[in-house]
Design an enzyme around this catalytic site. Structure first.
Site, PDB file in Angstrom:
ATOM      1  N   GLU A 191       0.753  -1.235   0.038  1.00 46.24           N
ATOM      2  CA  GLU A 191       0.087  -0.092  -0.008  1.00 46.24           C
ATOM      3  C   GLU A 191       1.054   1.159  -0.039  1.00 46.24           C
ATOM      4  OE1 GLU A 191      -1.522   2.251   2.758  1.00 46.24           O
ATOM      5  OE2 GLU A 191      -1.211   1.396   4.467  1.00 46.24           O
ATOM      6  N   HIS A 366      -1.311   4.492   8.241  1.00 50.23           N
ATOM      7  CA  HIS A 366      -0.659   4.073   6.929  1.00 50.23           C
ATOM      8  C   HIS A 366       0.876   4.244   7.116  1.00 50.23           C
ATOM      9  CE1 HIS A 366      -4.579   3.360   4.920  1.00 50.23           C
ATOM     10  NE2 HIS A 366      -4.944   4.694   5.388  1.00 50.23           N
TER      11      HIS A 366
END
Lengths: 553, 553
Positions: A191, A366
């Site tokens: 990601e 993240h």
């Protein structure tokens, strides 16, 4: 010749509506089925999901849908997907709990095959075996996925960060990741959301300490807002309330839903007797209560927004109450959040918020640049495909991968639908399968398209002027005065003169057109449209939508 | 009893459309006349300006309009103001140059009394003397204003920052500020834009160094974008191009306009022969050219946006060209800027940009917390009124003022229109004068109001359905089939069935209404509207605007 194919149907060059497809021979496995929230350019649209035409054509090959975690951008499309393609859904306990809420809303619970998995599960889908590894993120119970294919190993990280001191000791399987990497990874999908952000995220625990500090300072009621799905942060709010002897009330539908699922499944531990109902808040002294609510992104209909304008029945914010944003505004939400803060300050509240991104009571879920490099270093993939992100994030992630030794030519920056095929250990970007976005608006799926949105945009900026003329079908003469009606264009009382001008113009044009063939209604309409457009542009420099309606009697 | 009154007609609880009024007895002096750009909530509006009803009623008392500097939020409303109230305008040389461009566009140049002032000017307006002090900001030639009134001294800072090493040695009058403070300031109005931001701005010179570094690294053409009005930054771009032997081309109307005014007036020094026309760019090798362009905020029609989608005639961005954003996205513009960056990366350009606020090649023009405290410390006002900012910024500025010794009760957080009156050295917030905002849309000033905007919003989210029925005026029977036309609602081809249902419903309702008095057209319209709304909501969960038109023949 059998081939391993990997591609996205959503999630590349965008944030949201994630869906990745791994296909070997006649076995297709899907990873995630998320939705995306529309931005201002998609006026009035509720939700955006993937176009799954490719999967519908190949439905007999689909072995299952694997879900990495329970965020909307990974599960939000599931009900719409299952209505079209009914396959087993594999997810961890909390993720299944959150999927269940959606399926219930859509009346799909009974007909869905839900399969519980965990970090050590092992599955077989025909030619492929699948195993998993646990990751850290801003919601518990997240998985990365390992596809063991005849061509080699494909790893999909899901969303992740590294937190060495996670809440509830919910550790990521770092050693397992290293093992997977040591054995050889053919292709890594990782990601890219924070690929532009330098450094390494601080641990979620730091936020807990700051929340507790603010709880200790507060003298009256405390309102605190965060994402409901951030169960670890909710746990830290519970802990802070417990340590400072406050009862806790929950406001907002998603907060109540998620907390009850998370508690029932054991992801959240709330001391007996701590939770109170919102209608009972006033039975306690202000310093004995904390209220956990939705609306940290300034969403207009969420609890905090309504509290900030004193529009929440039963609960009020008073002078000297404390309001804590345990969150950062997502890009695009800054103005709404600022408005809520302004309103709260007007109520006299003591508002704790960060100014600008990266400040305040929040850490991202993240991976930042050093964490992304750690994942790449652990996995040591031959091929790399950055996923989850807009183009500049994928682009930046490529340079991070290069910096830790992945060869430039082995890195694939793709579009949704672009297919990587791997044969005999060699990967190439070959064909493109159909992909796209579908708008969900009210009950309609796909019935709002670009034409409708273009109309909405024009209407929103300039309004509409409707011209109705009734003419005699025999001689083309006007039967009555034209009707000129405008909406969203100008004040009517100021525009009487202008409307009269349009009226006169229409009468004149209809008279000129009397010779035109009666079958050419289109000509009449076009002529009126053009003439009116021109008049209004000259008079006002605006171009409202003109809708001419010709009625023959 | 004579009184000193101070109030804002724009600039409080908002960013933009600044206008402040100082009145003593029958003498009114106005400070600034800015405009504000609309946000998404003001669909289709071009510009927002002040409601100046109060000034029109008191026009014979107005002695002049003083302008602190040449930014849009301080000069953008001037043409609209002068069309209603013609008074002398006082401004520095560069500011006048920028005002001139506007007045020319509006055909007002000939009838306006423009007066040149500078930091050492001294003016008299009846009961008030006015002097000035120079400040630093992100445009040259900025002034703070000192009103010497019979009640005492009122200081208006304008926009400012402190830069001890300004470009072109354009120093602020810090010692003069200290002197003013030492002699005693009754009331300070100081700007609050960055009151939430800790610390002290770095000098603009640092940006020059970074720009030069990037210029030295670039191997092909360089495109660099910044605000045209930031003349000091433009100067540093010119210097970097000069040092690296590049010609300079200008793209974008405002860049060409501002650079030519600034150069003509001596604020910008461009070496002879350095500027080239855009059509001549390709006559040079890529490494010999730099292009300074508008569009640093991702504005759709600006040069950089069009370059990023290869929609700029004559000039193209090629692979390995360098694009530098010498700017930070203003809150609300992040998405547009990101889109431009993505497009540029797609072209293969090397894009230099900051990720998140406070990074990248930019320093703010507005004082941060330590600078605001420095101003407050220099001026030592008895009374303080934070200006230029949304509520939370004014609120934060109050706590900064308290921290350097201003008394809480002497700080006035006001709304536009709220009046501070000072008599015998005592200030009180007393009455409120009329204030408001006026929308400029196309050529219309004030003809778009809240009703129009509400309509636009509804149209933008749900579209419109127009129902036309033609009935016999004698018996109320339908003369022809109803016309059902939708825009921005659903795809027409998918909605045939739905439109047919509406059609049938309308026919049914008209039949039911045959008994209704012919004069009650309103009843027919209302009935059709309600019935259609209900049907569409049940079928689609949407509420488009319904516009029923009844024609009697």
């Amino acid at each position: 010749m059998t081939t391993l194919s990997v591609f996205a149907l959503g999630g590349l060059n965008e944030i949201g509506k994630n869906m990745y497809v791994i296909q070997y021979d006649d076995d297709i496995v899907i990873v995630d089925c998320g939705s995306k929230f529309p931005d201002e350019s998609s006026l009035g649209v509720d939700l955006i999901i993937q176009d799954i035409a490719y999967l519908k054509e190949n439905r007999e090959k689909i072995r299952g849908l694997l879900v990495t975690h329970g965020h909307e951008d990974h599960i939000g499309g599931i009900p719409y997907f299952l209505k079209q393609i009914n396959v087993p859904v594999y997810a961890t306990r909390l993720t299944l709990g959150l999927i269940n809420i959606k399926l219930k809303e859509h009346g799909l619970l009974r007909n869905t095959d839900l399969q519980l998995i965990h970090g050590d599960s092992s599955l077989n889908f025909g030619t492929m075996d699948v195993t998993f590894f646990k990751t850290n993120h801003s919601i518990p119970d997240c998985l990365g996925i390992v596809f063991h294919t005849p061509e080699g190993v494909v790893v999909h990280t899901g969303d992740f960060k590294f937190d060495f001191t996670p809440i509830n000791n919910d550790y990521a399987d770092i050693n397992k990741m290293a093992e997977i990497g040591s054995k050889g990874v053919l292709l890594l999908l990782s990601e890219s959301t924070n690929a532009e952000r330098p450094g390494f995220n601080p641990s979620e625990r730091l936020i807990g300490k700051k929340i507790e500090e603010e709880f200790r300072k507060a003298r009256k009621k405390i309102f605190i807002s965060t994402f409901a799905s951030n169960v670890h942060r909710v746990q830290q709010v519970v802990d802070a309330a417990h340590k400072t002897n406050r009862k806790l009330a929950l406001l907002g539908r998603s907060m109540v839903n998620v907390v009850s699922v998370a508690e029932e499944l054991g992801y959240l531990h709330i001391p007996e007797g701590m939770l109170i109902e919102k209608q009972d808040i006033d039975q306690f002294d202000p310093e004995e209560v904390a209220i956990l609510c939705t609306g940290s992104q300034g969403e207009a209909m969420a609890a905090l927004s309504r509290l900030s304008t004193s529009n929440f029945r039963q609960v009020k914010i008073h002078s000297d109450d404390t309001v804590i944003f345990a969150s950062s505004p997502i890009p695009g939400n800054e103005k709404n959040v600022s408005q809520v803060i302004d309103n709260l300050l007007h109520l006299g509240a003591n508002v704790i918020y960060g100014s600008g991104s990266g400040t305040g009571l929040h850490v991202s879920g993240h991976a930042c640049q050093e964490e992304l490099k750690l994942m790449l270093t652990l996995m040591k993939p031959k091929y790399f495909m950055p996923i989850h992100g807009e183009f500049r994030m994928l682009h930046k992630h490529r340079s991070l991968a290069e910096s830790v030794g992945v060869e430039f030519d082995n890195i694939f920056i793709m579009n949704n639908g672009d297919v990587i095929e791997i044969t005999n250990g060699e990967a190439r970007q070959t064909k493109t399968v159909h992909s796209g976005h579908i708008f969900v608006d009210g009950l309609g799926i796909g019935d709002v398209g670009n034409v409708v949105l273009r109309d909405r945009k024009l209407l929103s900026e300039e309004g509409i002027v409707v011209i109705v003329v009734t003419i005699n079908r025999n001689n083309g003469e006007l039967v009555s005065n034209p009707d000129i009606i405008s909406r969203g264009f100008v004040y009517r009382r100021d525009a009487e003169e202008l409307i009269q001008e349009v009226n006169d113009l229409v009468i004149k044009k209809v008279a000129e057109l009397q010779g035109v063939n009666r079958n050419q209604q289109g000509v009449v309409r076009q002529t009126l449209k053009k003439a009116t457009e021109q008049l209004l542009y000259v008079e006002t420099k605006r171009r409202p939508m003109i809708l001419p309606i010709v009625i023959e009697v």
